[in-house]
Design an enzyme around this catalytic site. Structure first.
Site, PDB file in Angstrom:
ATOM      1  N   HIS A 210      -8.809  -3.397  -6.002  1.00  0.00           N
ATOM      2  CA  HIS A 210      -8.525  -3.775  -4.642  1.00  0.00           C
ATOM      3  C   HIS A 210      -9.617  -2.730  -3.735  1.00  0.00           C
ATOM      4  CE1 HIS A 210      -6.700  -3.093  -0.533  1.00  0.00           C
ATOM      5  NE2 HIS A 210      -6.181  -4.224  -0.782  1.00  0.00           N
TER       6      HIS A 210
ATOM      7  N   LYS B   4       0.787  -1.351  -0.117  1.00  0.00           N
ATOM      8  CA  LYS B   4       0.160   0.078  -0.091  1.00  0.00           C
ATOM      9  C   LYS B   4       0.807   1.202  -0.069  1.00  0.00           C
ATOM     10  CE  LYS B   4      -3.591  -2.976   2.197  1.00  0.00           C
ATOM     11  NZ  LYS B   4      -4.677  -2.942   2.863  1.00  0.00           N
TER      12      LYS B   4
HETATM   13  P1  PGA Z   1      -4.314  -6.359   5.568  1.00  0.00           P
HETATM   14  O1  PGA Z   1      -4.592  -5.889   4.077  1.00  0.00           O
HETATM   15  O2  PGA Z   1      -3.606  -7.667   5.653  1.00  0.00           O
HETATM   16  O3  PGA Z   1      -3.547  -5.290   6.237  1.00  0.00           O
HETATM   17  O4  PGA Z   1      -5.684  -6.631   6.061  1.00  0.00           O
HETATM   18  C1  PGA Z   1      -4.746  -6.812   3.039  1.00  0.00           C
HETATM   19  C2  PGA Z   1      -5.140  -6.098   1.705  1.00  0.00           C
HETATM   20  O5  PGA Z   1      -5.729  -5.159   1.745  1.00  0.00           O
HETATM   21  O6  PGA Z   1      -4.709  -6.672   0.693  1.00  0.00           O
END
Ligand code: PGA
Length: 251
Positions: free
Chosen positions: A97, A12
């Site tokens: 996403h 991210k």
């Molecule tokens: P997370 O995110 O593992 O922090 O829940 C997963 C994603 O958004 O791909």
């Protein structure tokens, strides 16, 4: 045909190029070549070149981008294109996403367009689908993910569908610490697998990995990965720390 487990790190908006160098140094020292699994990193667009460079001696590890624009080029200030992703050496592109859909307002129509563009560029699209808490509580999970899947595949030829990856990420589980149980994940993966079978037939559908994502961590990764029809994991928070991610990919 891609049925090795796929373990994908979605960074991210985290990790500068310098952070990524330090991460890789620590991570690669702990992770020998894993023939039985495919690893993928999704760094930010400004960090992706550094990660590709850092993995030049580990070509078995794939690198992808988190998003591309719906047009291949043009007057779209601030965007990144599928041609740039391919040129820099990315192999996979995340499409749809949950944060793109719910924070940036992307619709099913956007995912249709992007999936087609990514497939035409001969990159692997990883389509993400998942229901909100409200949709789950209303008993609409199956309907929502099937609709998102159909939209994602609408612009693809059957041969291109066979080359995608799919990720089931319930919106209520992303970044919340609340994970779907392995049984919940298997149930929805089964729904998605049946939809893929009816689109491209048993053989092609069997080659499409379906990853689970949403608050995966060191403690729950092995159990989720062992669940029927779960072919991999897409991990945000727990992929940011090199030791944590190394222990998940070895799980
Ligand atoms: P997370 O995110 O593992 O922090 O829940 C997963 C994603 O958004 O791909």
């Amino acid at each position: 045909m891609h049925r090795k487990p796929v373990l994908a790190a979605n960074w991210k908006l985290n990790h500068t190029p310098n952070d990524a160098r330090a991460f890789l140094q620590r991570f690669l020292a702990q992770v020998p070549k894993l023939n039985e699994r495919t690893l993928v990193f999704f760094p930010s667009a400004l960090t992706v070149g550094t990660v590709i460079e850092g993995l030049k001696d580990r070509p078995e590890i794939w690198v992808g981008v988190q998003n591309v624009h719906g047009e291949a080029q043009g007057a779209f200030t601030g965007e990144n294109s599928v041609l740039m992703a391919r040129d820099i050496g990315a192999r996979v592109v995340l499409v749809g996403h949950s944060e793109r859909r719910h924070v940036f307002g992307e619709s099913d129509a956007h995912t249709t367009k992007k999936m087609a563009l990514v497939a035409q560029a001969r990159l692997t699209p990883m389509l993400c689908v998942g229901e909100t808490l409200e949709e789950r509580e209303a008993g609409r999970t199956g309907e929502v993910v099937e609709r998102q899947l159909a939209a994602g595949l609408a612009g693809l030829e059957d041969g291109q569908v066979a080359g995608i990856m799919l990720a089931y990420e319930p919106v209520w589980a992303i970044g919340t610490g609340r994970t779907a149980t392995p049984a919940d994940a298997s149930e929805i993966h089964g729904v998605l697998r049946r939809a893929l079978v009816s689109r491209v037939g048993d053989k092609a559908a069997a080659g499409i990995p379906i990853l689970y994502g949403g608050s995966v961590n060191r403690g729950n990764a092995s159990q989720l990965l062992a669940a029927p029809d779960v072919d991999g994991l897409l991990v945000g928070g727990a992929s940011l720390d090199a030791d944590s991610w190394a222990s998940i990919v070895r799980a």
